[in-house]
Design a protein around this motif. Structure first.
Motif, PDB file in Angstrom:
ATOM      1  N   GLU A  76       0.833  -1.198   0.000  1.00 26.39           N
ATOM      2  CA  GLU A  76       0.000   0.000   0.000  1.00 26.39           C
ATOM      3  C   GLU A  76       0.869   1.250   0.000  1.00 26.39           C
ATOM      4  OE1 GLU A  76      -2.793   1.977   3.324  1.00 26.39           O
ATOM      5  OE2 GLU A  76      -3.595   0.106   2.513  1.00 26.39           O
ATOM      6  N   PHE A  90       1.808   4.527   1.286  1.00 25.66           N
ATOM      7  CA  PHE A  90       1.595   5.085   2.617  1.00 25.66           C
ATOM      8  C   PHE A  90       2.626   6.184   2.849  1.00 25.66           C
ATOM      9  CE2 PHE A  90       2.049   5.316   7.231  1.00 25.66           C
ATOM     10  CZ  PHE A  90       0.722   5.367   7.625  1.00 25.66           C
ATOM     11  N   TYR A 138       0.939  10.947   6.998  1.00 24.33           N
ATOM     12  CA  TYR A 138       0.206  10.284   8.077  1.00 24.33           C
ATOM     13  C   TYR A 138       0.931  10.345   9.422  1.00 24.33           C
ATOM     14  CZ  TYR A 138      -2.744   8.476   4.368  1.00 24.33           C
ATOM     15  OH  TYR A 138      -3.598   8.376   3.309  1.00 24.33           O
ATOM     16  N   LYS A 188      -1.418   1.912  10.945  1.00 22.56           N
ATOM     17  CA  LYS A 188      -1.299   1.052   9.768  1.00 22.56           C
ATOM     18  C   LYS A 188      -0.729  -0.313  10.135  1.00 22.56           C
ATOM     19  CE  LYS A 188      -2.447   1.737   6.444  1.00 22.56           C
ATOM     20  NZ  LYS A 188      -3.728   1.336   5.816  1.00 22.56           N
TER      21      LYS A 188
END
Length: 370
Positions: free
Chosen positions: A45, A47, A52, A60
């Motif tokens: 993914e 990320f 974040y 996560k």
């Protein structure tokens, strides 16, 4: 999917391999039973850690655990590059956060280990104490696997090239040994084993300073108007669904939108420039990126030649989402045999290879104990 046959007797092991990057997180879950290694699940993914933050990373990792861990007993192996993210002031802070977060979240694992640049699996304490060996060491998991299985896979003289969304990793295997000369990121940048260019996130102006336009060359403007993902989308190297990172303008991943972004690199737009002109710009940028990887391969070839070996006899092993870039650069560097890692081991793990290799390192460690 073929399975790797190894001697483990009747034990059943569940191992999760994690590759915690600053832009992508990858995970692989494998099982070992009756001599067979099977891939149970794969996770990859986009990320962006700088978006974040530290808390986002922890959330996560919890999500990954929830999706991959059932009621079974399991082991975890972690490699990382995320410590370089600017959410951390220094690498030491990054390694400590990733190690402690992983150990806390996977606290019910039988054991958790962290991959080091000397191709060992370290405990949490050892990883923090030796943080510079753990920082950016996902390449070491790949190198360990290639070295361990070089003769079985007939790749004892080869060059492994892994192109991800952001970077290119190059590992020479000589006489069955991973003959790397760089062990940290900046050492690898110097010796040609790390090239900071990838298939999606690289800024176009980091690749070229000019583009061909209207029979001349136009200097590019120093803005983040377009990414190499736009170039690869326009040229058909990737599909819209494979453009998994954010775009430079936050808009979509259609070819039309990519062409609009690329036109701005020369201070134009999709009305001032026609589609043929924009495609020719894309072709030039792509060739210049290929040349960047080609230069590193020539540096590696010169190292191999200095050992009185013929680099043209070496195989190239491709991995990562940018395998198309590897193929072109390797062909220009006069490598005759170019193969994919998936073709060697019979598993579709090319885009998550360091995570898979980390899991295999943990398996090897556990099986030796058993």
């Amino acid at each position: 999917m073929k399975c790797i046959v190894l001697d483990l007797g009747a034990f059943t092991l569940i191992i999760i391999g994690l590759d915690v990057g600053g832009a992508n997180i990858k995970a692989v879950k494998i099982s070992v039973h009756n001599h067979e290694i099977k891939i149970l699940s794969i996770f990859r993914e986009y990320f962006p850690l700088w978006v974040y933050g530290k808390n986002g990373l922890e959330r996560k990792l919890k999500d990954i655990k929830k999706g991959m861990v059932g009621h079974e007993r399991y082991y975890v192996a972690v490699c990382m590059t995320a410590e370089l993210s600017d959410v951390y002031r220094i690498k030491k802070e990054g390694v400590e956060h990733i190690v402690k977060s992983s150990a806390e979240i996977f606290n019910d694992a039988i054991d958790i280990g962290f991959i080091s640049s000397d191709m060992r699996v370290l405990s949490s304490y050892e990883a923090i104490e030796n943080y510079l060996k753990v920082a950016g060491a996902n390449w070491a998991a790949s190198a360990w696997f290639l070295e361990k299985h070089s003769y079985r896979l007939n790749i004892e003289n080869s060059i492994f090239i892994d192109v991800g969304s952001t970077t290119t990793t190059i590992i020479p295997i000589i006489n069955g040994k991973a003959m790397v000369r760089g062990f940290t990121d900046f050492e690898k940048l110097i010796v040609g084993e790390l090239v900071y260019t990838g298939a999606l996130r690289s800024n176009v102006i980091g690749i070229v300073r000019k583009v061909p336009l209207k029979g001349l060359y136009a200097r590019v403007c120093n803005e983040r108007f377009a990414l190499i993902g736009d170039v690869n989308l326009i040229l058909g190297n990737i599909s819209s669904t494979e453009y998994t990172t954010e775009t430079a303008d936050g808009r979509g991943t259609s070819v039309v939108e990519a062409m609009e972004r690329l036109a701005r690199v020369a201070c134009g737009d999709a009305v001032v420039l026609n589609g043929f002109e924009i495609r020719e710009m894309a072709r030039y940028i792509y060739e210049m990126q290929i040349y960047t990887v080609f230069e590193a391969l020539m540096q590696i070839r010169s190292y191999i030649a200095s050992l009185a070996l013929d680099p043209s006899l070496f195989k190239v092993i491709m991995a990562g989402i940018g395998r198309f870039l590897v193929r072109e650069a390797a062909r220009r560097a006069d490598f005759k045999v170019i193969i994919e890692i998936d073709d060697l081991i019979g598993a579709q793990i090319s885009s998550v290879f360091p995570a898979y290799a980390a899991a295999m390192m943990m398996y090897h460690r556990v099986s030796n104990i058993l």
